[in-house]
Structure formats: structure tokens, C-alpha cells
Design a protein around this motif. Structure first.
Motif, PDB file in Angstrom:
ATOM      1  N   LEU A 111       0.675  -1.335  -0.144  1.00 30.26           N
ATOM      2  CA  LEU A 111       0.113  -0.200  -0.074  1.00 30.26           C
ATOM      3  C   LEU A 111       0.894   1.291  -0.282  1.00 30.26           C
ATOM      4  O   LEU A 111       0.383   2.415  -0.611  1.00 30.26           O
ATOM      5  CB  LEU A 111      -0.928   0.033   1.187  1.00 30.26           C
ATOM      6  N   PRO A 112       1.889   1.205   0.792  1.00 29.90           N
ATOM      7  CA  PRO A 112       2.736   2.723   0.563  1.00 29.90           C
ATOM      8  C   PRO A 112       3.408   2.943  -0.872  1.00 29.90           C
ATOM      9  O   PRO A 112       3.330   3.948  -1.317  1.00 29.90           O
ATOM     10  CB  PRO A 112       3.869   2.411   1.722  1.00 29.90           C
ATOM     11  N   ILE A 113       3.630   1.855  -1.444  1.00 28.77           N
ATOM     12  CA  ILE A 113       3.996   1.881  -2.854  1.00 28.77           C
ATOM     13  C   ILE A 113       3.191   2.249  -3.926  1.00 28.77           C
ATOM     14  O   ILE A 113       3.188   3.255  -4.698  1.00 28.77           O
ATOM     15  CB  ILE A 113       4.862   0.559  -3.293  1.00 28.77           C
ATOM     16  N   ILE A 114       1.977   1.675  -3.720  1.00 26.97           N
ATOM     17  CA  ILE A 114       0.878   2.071  -4.344  1.00 26.97           C
ATOM     18  C   ILE A 114       0.529   3.799  -4.260  1.00 26.97           C
ATOM     19  O   ILE A 114       0.243   4.370  -5.061  1.00 26.97           O
ATOM     20  CB  ILE A 114      -0.350   1.373  -4.206  1.00 26.97           C
ATOM     21  N   GLY A 115       0.361   3.954  -3.022  1.00 26.95           N
ATOM     22  CA  GLY A 115       0.145   5.465  -2.605  1.00 26.95           C
ATOM     23  C   GLY A 115       1.063   6.466  -3.090  1.00 26.95           C
ATOM     24  O   GLY A 115       0.770   7.596  -3.536  1.00 26.95           O
ATOM     25  N   LEU A 116       2.373   6.200  -2.923  1.00 29.23           N
ATOM     26  CA  LEU A 116       3.418   7.014  -3.644  1.00 29.23           C
ATOM     27  C   LEU A 116       3.015   7.243  -5.161  1.00 29.23           C
ATOM     28  O   LEU A 116       3.480   8.120  -5.763  1.00 29.23           O
ATOM     29  CB  LEU A 116       5.034   6.362  -3.373  1.00 29.23           C
ATOM     30  N   ARG A 117       2.971   6.142  -5.870  1.00 30.51           N
ATOM     31  CA  ARG A 117       2.841   6.070  -7.297  1.00 30.51           C
ATOM     32  C   ARG A 117       1.298   7.087  -7.509  1.00 30.51           C
ATOM     33  O   ARG A 117       1.445   7.766  -8.562  1.00 30.51           O
ATOM     34  CB  ARG A 117       2.603   4.741  -7.841  1.00 30.51           C
ATOM     35  N   SER A 130      12.001   1.658  -2.961  1.00 28.35           N
ATOM     36  CA  SER A 130      11.687   0.010  -2.983  1.00 28.35           C
ATOM     37  C   SER A 130      13.086  -0.831  -2.973  1.00 28.35           C
ATOM     38  O   SER A 130      13.035  -1.948  -2.479  1.00 28.35           O
ATOM     39  CB  SER A 130      10.767  -0.207  -4.131  1.00 28.35           C
ATOM     40  N   ALA A 131      14.000  -0.501  -3.869  1.00 29.39           N
ATOM     41  CA  ALA A 131      15.068  -1.164  -4.108  1.00 29.39           C
ATOM     42  C   ALA A 131      16.043  -1.125  -2.707  1.00 29.39           C
ATOM     43  O   ALA A 131      16.376  -2.351  -2.254  1.00 29.39           O
ATOM     44  CB  ALA A 131      16.119  -0.719  -5.032  1.00 29.39           C
ATOM     45  N   LEU A 132      15.967  -0.069  -1.903  1.00 28.33           N
ATOM     46  CA  LEU A 132      16.651  -0.047  -0.640  1.00 28.33           C
ATOM     47  C   LEU A 132      15.926  -0.668   0.456  1.00 28.33           C
ATOM     48  O   LEU A 132      16.571  -1.120   1.447  1.00 28.33           O
ATOM     49  CB  LEU A 132      16.789   1.523  -0.132  1.00 28.33           C
ATOM     50  N   ALA A 133      14.442  -0.789   0.275  1.00 28.14           N
ATOM     51  CA  ALA A 133      13.839  -1.323   1.180  1.00 28.14           C
ATOM     52  C   ALA A 133      13.832  -2.944   1.406  1.00 28.14           C
ATOM     53  O   ALA A 133      13.057  -3.508   2.092  1.00 28.14           O
ATOM     54  CB  ALA A 133      12.347  -0.842   1.237  1.00 28.14           C
ATOM     55  N   SER A 134      14.404  -3.437   0.177  1.00 27.52           N
ATOM     56  CA  SER A 134      14.422  -5.052   0.233  1.00 27.52           C
ATOM     57  C   SER A 134      13.336  -5.415  -0.200  1.00 27.52           C
ATOM     58  O   SER A 134      12.734  -6.556   0.212  1.00 27.52           O
ATOM     59  CB  SER A 134      14.977  -5.614   1.404  1.00 27.52           C
ATOM     60  N   LEU A 135      12.476  -4.666  -0.891  1.00 25.59           N
ATOM     61  CA  LEU A 135      11.029  -5.297  -1.302  1.00 25.59           C
ATOM     62  C   LEU A 135      11.091  -6.252  -2.421  1.00 25.59           C
ATOM     63  O   LEU A 135      12.143  -6.175  -3.356  1.00 25.59           O
ATOM     64  CB  LEU A 135      10.328  -3.930  -2.058  1.00 25.59           C
ATOM     65  N   SER A 136      10.364  -7.230  -2.332  1.00 23.51           N
ATOM     66  CA  SER A 136      10.453  -8.464  -3.232  1.00 23.51           C
ATOM     67  C   SER A 136       9.930  -7.827  -4.724  1.00 23.51           C
ATOM     68  O   SER A 136       9.224  -7.092  -5.002  1.00 23.51           O
ATOM     69  CB  SER A 136       9.618  -9.554  -2.946  1.00 23.51           C
ATOM     70  N   LEU A 137      10.886  -8.373  -5.817  1.00 17.79           N
ATOM     71  CA  LEU A 137      10.412  -8.042  -7.229  1.00 17.79           C
ATOM     72  C   LEU A 137       8.851  -8.628  -7.488  1.00 17.79           C
ATOM     73  O   LEU A 137       8.295  -7.345  -8.097  1.00 17.79           O
ATOM     74  CB  LEU A 137      11.245  -9.036  -8.336  1.00 17.79           C
ATOM     75  N   ARG A 138       8.360  -9.114  -6.853  1.00 18.09           N
ATOM     76  CA  ARG A 138       6.932  -9.578  -6.993  1.00 18.09           C
ATOM     77  C   ARG A 138       5.934  -8.625  -6.625  1.00 18.09           C
ATOM     78  O   ARG A 138       5.014  -7.980  -7.109  1.00 18.09           O
ATOM     79  CB  ARG A 138       6.464 -10.993  -6.619  1.00 18.09           C
ATOM     80  N   ARG A 139       6.267  -8.120  -5.341  1.00 16.85           N
ATOM     81  CA  ARG A 139       5.368  -7.106  -4.673  1.00 16.85           C
ATOM     82  C   ARG A 139       5.831  -5.637  -5.382  1.00 16.85           C
ATOM     83  O   ARG A 139       5.015  -4.867  -5.602  1.00 16.85           O
ATOM     84  CB  ARG A 139       5.985  -6.880  -3.118  1.00 16.85           C
ATOM     85  N   TYR A 140       6.941  -5.451  -6.039  1.00 18.40           N
ATOM     86  CA  TYR A 140       7.402  -4.295  -6.487  1.00 18.40           C
ATOM     87  C   TYR A 140       6.562  -4.167  -7.765  1.00 18.40           C
ATOM     88  O   TYR A 140       5.739  -3.201  -7.849  1.00 18.40           O
ATOM     89  CB  TYR A 140       8.870  -4.140  -6.753  1.00 18.40           C
ATOM     90  N   ALA A 141       6.489  -5.332  -8.406  1.00 22.65           N
ATOM     91  CA  ALA A 141       5.798  -5.165  -9.788  1.00 22.65           C
ATOM     92  C   ALA A 141       4.364  -5.153  -9.712  1.00 22.65           C
ATOM     93  O   ALA A 141       3.549  -4.191 -10.166  1.00 22.65           O
ATOM     94  CB  ALA A 141       6.247  -6.745 -10.569  1.00 22.65           C
ATOM     95  N   ILE A 142       3.563  -5.889  -8.734  1.00 20.90           N
ATOM     96  CA  ILE A 142       2.307  -5.603  -8.549  1.00 20.90           C
ATOM     97  C   ILE A 142       2.068  -4.008  -7.985  1.00 20.90           C
ATOM     98  O   ILE A 142       1.116  -3.434  -8.367  1.00 20.90           O
ATOM     99  CB  ILE A 142       1.894  -6.615  -7.365  1.00 20.90           C
ATOM    100  N   SER A 143       2.764  -3.781  -7.030  1.00 24.91           N
ATOM    101  CA  SER A 143       2.431  -1.963  -6.582  1.00 24.91           C
ATOM    102  C   SER A 143       2.546  -1.132  -7.601  1.00 24.91           C
ATOM    103  O   SER A 143       1.838  -0.355  -7.658  1.00 24.91           O
ATOM    104  CB  SER A 143       3.153  -1.832  -5.300  1.00 24.91           C
TER     105      SER A 143
END
Length: 162
Positions: A111-117, A130-143
Motif C-alpha cells: 500500500l505505501p508504494i501504491i500510494g506513492l505512485r 523500493s530497492a533500498l527497502a528490500s522489497l521483493s520483485l513480485r511485490r514491487y511489480a504488483i504495486s
């Protein structure tokens, strides 16, 4: 009377190109590639003009699909590059701050990534966080897809209404 888009490409030639078989498919692939290149390089503010012009040339549905796929592909390339390039240096130098960022992202999910977008934070900044926060690629792509899809859809619909 010929209207010149450029010295080498007149309007008559453009109409001939668009009248070719499968011209919409080739044009959609061109917009997909353009969106991917723009997003992979992190150029700010280019999503709306690309979506609008693709909507005007391709129609609403095909434009949304092409630009969204290209933007997602470019975002994933940029994300992977930033993860690879910043992992060891940033963990060593800013480990304490990154742990707090990881905790905040893991607590909020996507939700924070979606909100920022959605609020329009520049793509490069969101991808870097997102890269610094160790977000997974799947979660990053979906958000990323969920966050940029409304802007793409609105601009492509406006372009298709021309």
C-alpha cells in the motif's frame, strides 16, 4: 498539398504506414518499447504524454495494455539494476536507516508504494526506495502496476476521445 510531419515523413506516408496490415500491432509494440525505455531510464513526467498519444493512435484498450506492459517492464529493469547496484554499499553505510525503512515497508505491505505512485512521487524515487527497502520483485511489480494503471487509463482514454 502535403503536410510535413518531418522532412522525411509526410502525412501521406504516415497514412500509408497506418493502413498497412497489422499496423496497430507494430505501433503498439513501438509504444511498449518507448514506455519501457522511458521507465527503465527514470525520465520523469513522460507517462501521461506517451499514454495520451498512444490512446489517440491506438484506441483506449490497446493503448492501455501497451503502455502498462512497457512501463512495468521498464520499471522492473530499473528496480533490478538499483537492487544490484546498491545492496552492499548501502547496507554497509546506511544499515540502521535501511532497517527502519524495511520495517515500515514490511508493516504496510504494498500500500505505501501504491500510494506513492498514485500521488505522483517521481518514478525514480519510488523505485529507489523500493530497492533500498528490500522489497521483493513480485511485490514491487504488483504495486507499480496498480499504482500507475489509473494514470495510464485516464490519459489513454482522453487521447482516444480525440
Amino acid at each position: 498539398m502535403d503536410f510535413h510531419v518531418s522532412p522525411l515523413l509526410t502525412l501521406d506516408k504516415t497514412e500509408i504506414i497506418l493502413a498497412m496490415p497489422l499496423a496497430e500491432v507494430w505501433l503498439a509494440m513501438a509504444f511498449l518499447g518507448l514506455a519501457a525505455c522511458i521507465y527503465a531510464t527514470g525520465i520523469p513526467g513522460a507517462l501521461v504524454p506517451v499514454s495520451f498519444s498512444s490512446g489517440a493512435l491506438l484506441g483506449e484498450t490497446l493503448a492501455i495494455a501497451a503502455v502498462a506492459a512497457g512501463a512495468l517492464f521498464g520499471s522492473v529493469i530499473l528496480f533490478c539494476g538499483l537492487v544490484r547496484g546498491t545492496s552492499s554499499i548501502s547496507q554497509h553505510r546506511y544499515g540502521r536507516h535501511i532497517k527502519r525503512l524495511d520495517h515500515a515497508v514490511s508493516r504496510g505491505g504494498i500500500l505505501p508504494i501504491i500510494g506513492l505512485r498514485l500521488i505522483g512521487v517521481p518514478h525514480l524515487a519510488v523505485t529507489g526506495v523500493s530497492a533500498l527497502a528490500s522489497l521483493s520483485l513480485r511485490r514491487y511489480a504488483i504495486s507499480t502496476l496498480v499504482g500507475i494503471l489509473p494514470a495510464i487509463a485516464i490519459a489513454a482514454t482522453a487521447g482516444a476521445a480525440l
